[in-house]
Design a protein around this motif. Structure first.
Motif, mmCIF file in Angstrom:
data_model
loop_
_atom_site.group_PDB
_atom_site.id
_atom_site.type_symbol
_atom_site.label_atom_id
_atom_site.label_comp_id
_atom_site.label_asym_id
_atom_site.label_seq_id
_atom_site.Cartn_x
_atom_site.Cartn_y
_atom_site.Cartn_z
ATOM 1 N N ARG A 1 -18.583 -56.454 32.743
ATOM 2 C CA ARG A 1 -18.135 -56.989 34.043
ATOM 3 C C ARG A 1 -16.683 -57.454 33.994
ATOM 4 N NH1 ARG A 1 -23.192 -59.584 34.039
ATOM 5 N NH2 ARG A 1 -24.578 -58.513 35.472
ATOM 6 N N ARG A 2 -16.211 -57.821 32.840
ATOM 7 C CA ARG A 2 -14.836 -58.315 32.692
ATOM 8 C C ARG A 2 -13.802 -57.193 32.683
ATOM 9 N NH1 ARG A 2 -17.075 -62.287 28.276
ATOM 10 N NH2 ARG A 2 -17.586 -64.026 29.636
ATOM 11 N N HIS A 3 -14.250 -55.976 32.500
ATOM 12 C CA HIS A 3 -13.324 -54.843 32.451
ATOM 13 C C HIS A 3 -12.941 -54.464 33.879
ATOM 14 C CE1 HIS A 3 -11.655 -50.891 31.723
ATOM 15 N NE2 HIS A 3 -11.658 -51.164 30.417
ATOM 16 N N PRO A 4 -11.663 -54.312 34.167
ATOM 17 C CA PRO A 4 -11.234 -54.038 35.550
ATOM 18 C C PRO A 4 -11.681 -52.690 36.108
ATOM 19 C CG PRO A 4 -9.377 -53.883 34.046
ATOM 20 C CD PRO A 4 -10.534 -54.411 33.249
ATOM 21 N N GLN A 5 -12.044 -51.745 35.258
ATOM 22 C CA GLN A 5 -12.429 -50.419 35.744
ATOM 23 C C GLN A 5 -13.937 -50.186 35.727
ATOM 24 O OE1 GLN A 5 -10.051 -48.001 33.141
ATOM 25 N NE2 GLN A 5 -8.329 -47.992 34.562
ATOM 26 N N ILE A 6 -14.697 -51.244 35.437
ATOM 27 C CA ILE A 6 -16.152 -51.120 35.354
ATOM 28 C C ILE A 6 -16.792 -52.130 36.293
ATOM 29 C CG2 ILE A 6 -18.182 -51.359 33.855
ATOM 30 C CD1 ILE A 6 -16.448 -50.393 31.542
ATOM 31 N N PHE A 7 -17.814 -51.686 37.002
ATOM 32 C CA PHE A 7 -18.576 -52.570 37.888
ATOM 33 C C PHE A 7 -20.023 -52.620 37.426
ATOM 34 C CE2 PHE A 7 -21.422 -53.267 41.445
ATOM 35 C CZ PHE A 7 -20.909 -54.434 41.978
ATOM 36 N N VAL A 8 -20.494 -53.819 37.143
ATOM 37 C CA VAL A 8 -21.903 -54.076 36.869
ATOM 38 C C VAL A 8 -22.316 -55.142 37.882
ATOM 39 C CG1 VAL A 8 -23.578 -54.934 35.185
ATOM 40 C CG2 VAL A 8 -21.682 -53.520 34.408
ATOM 41 N N PRO A 9 -23.346 -54.899 38.688
ATOM 42 C CA PRO A 9 -23.737 -55.869 39.720
ATOM 43 C C PRO A 9 -24.003 -57.255 39.138
ATOM 44 C CG PRO A 9 -24.996 -53.841 39.944
ATOM 45 C CD PRO A 9 -24.246 -53.742 38.650
ATOM 46 N N PRO A 10 -23.835 -58.278 39.968
ATOM 47 C CA PRO A 10 -24.111 -59.637 39.495
ATOM 48 C C PRO A 10 -25.556 -59.823 39.027
ATOM 49 C CG PRO A 10 -23.050 -59.691 41.654
ATOM 50 C CD PRO A 10 -23.335 -58.254 41.331
ATOM 51 N N ILE A 11 -26.478 -59.079 39.657
ATOM 52 C CA ILE A 11 -27.878 -59.121 39.205
ATOM 53 C C ILE A 11 -27.973 -58.209 37.991
ATOM 54 C CG2 ILE A 11 -30.271 -58.568 39.795
ATOM 55 C CD1 ILE A 11 -29.437 -58.902 42.741
ATOM 56 N N LYS A 12 -28.150 -58.781 36.822
ATOM 57 C CA LYS A 12 -28.133 -57.964 35.611
ATOM 58 C C LYS A 12 -29.285 -56.965 35.586
ATOM 59 C CE LYS A 12 -29.265 -57.876 30.935
ATOM 60 N NZ LYS A 12 -30.491 -58.299 30.361
ATOM 61 N N GLU A 13 -30.477 -57.420 35.847
ATOM 62 C CA GLU A 13 -31.641 -56.542 35.751
ATOM 63 C C GLU A 13 -32.120 -56.164 37.150
ATOM 64 O OE1 GLU A 13 -34.657 -57.757 32.957
ATOM 65 O OE2 GLU A 13 -33.172 -58.781 31.728
ATOM 66 N N ILE A 14 -31.621 -55.062 37.652
ATOM 67 C CA ILE A 14 -32.010 -54.606 38.987
ATOM 68 C C ILE A 14 -33.462 -54.131 38.986
ATOM 69 C CG2 ILE A 14 -31.544 -52.908 40.793
ATOM 70 C CD1 ILE A 14 -28.602 -53.052 39.939
ATOM 71 N N LYS A 15 -33.863 -53.477 37.936
ATOM 72 C CA LYS A 15 -35.250 -53.037 37.723
ATOM 73 C C LYS A 15 -35.781 -52.092 38.802
ATOM 74 C CE LYS A 15 -36.564 -57.130 35.135
ATOM 75 N NZ LYS A 15 -37.582 -58.169 34.941
ATOM 76 N N PHE A 16 -34.885 -51.348 39.441
ATOM 77 C CA PHE A 16 -35.339 -50.451 40.505
ATOM 78 C C PHE A 16 -36.324 -49.411 39.990
ATOM 79 C CE2 PHE A 16 -35.039 -46.464 42.882
ATOM 80 C CZ PHE A 16 -35.478 -46.900 44.115
ATOM 81 N N PHE A 17 -36.035 -48.790 38.857
ATOM 82 C CA PHE A 17 -36.875 -47.701 38.364
ATOM 83 C C PHE A 17 -38.135 -48.189 37.647
ATOM 84 C CE2 PHE A 17 -32.730 -45.619 38.788
ATOM 85 C CZ PHE A 17 -33.099 -44.556 39.588
ATOM 86 N N SER A 18 -38.274 -49.505 37.492
ATOM 87 C CA SER A 18 -39.484 -50.038 36.862
ATOM 88 C C SER A 18 -40.264 -50.897 37.857
ATOM 89 C CB SER A 18 -39.130 -50.825 35.603
ATOM 90 O OG SER A 18 -38.182 -51.840 35.889
ATOM 91 N N LEU A 19 -39.891 -52.128 38.019
ATOM 92 C CA LEU A 19 -40.633 -53.071 38.844
ATOM 93 C C LEU A 19 -40.630 -52.721 40.330
ATOM 94 C CD1 LEU A 19 -42.156 -55.786 38.947
ATOM 95 C CD2 LEU A 19 -39.934 -56.904 39.195
#
Length: 113
Positions: free
Chosen positions: A49-67
């Motif tokens: 998340r600290r890298h200016p060219q990378i985006f990781v959502p604030p919610i770390k574990e989205i879990k879309f494909f599991s939960l």
């Protein structure tokens, strides 16, 4: 396409409204952090998340494909990456390491890169 993937893909498509061709490539993640629990995925996501060219959502574990796979629409998943702009997009959901093979194949089909 093998029968297992075909079944999961048909089931998935029956629950989700169609999305424009290429939307997952343009709006979804470019990478997934998949690891067993307690192996540093939170640390990795926080540092990415600290890298200016990378985006990781604030919610770390989205879990879309599991939960949430059975009950949320793909558009809600893609909404997690709406603020990414032109950055490389990713998510960290360690429980993806426990997915059945058919779901992993579906993810590979939906996000081939």
């Amino acid at each position: 396409m093998d029968a297992m993937l075909s079944r999961d893909l048909i089931e998935w498509c029956s629950r989700h409204r169609p999305i424009p061709h290429g939307a997952l490539d343009k709006l979804g993640p470019n990478f997934l952090i998949i690891s067993p629990g307690k192996t540093g995925s939170t640390w990795l996501a926080d540092n990415l998340r600290r890298h200016p060219q990378i985006f990781v959502p604030p919610i770390k574990e989205i879990k879309f494909f599991s939960l949430w796979f059975s009950c949320l629409d793909i558009r809600s998943y893609l909404g997690n990456f709406a603020e990414a702009e032109c950055r490389t997009r990713g998510e960290a959901s360690p429980d993806y390491a426990l997915l059945p093979v058919s779901r992993i194949r579906l993810i590979q089909h939906l996000l081939p890169d």
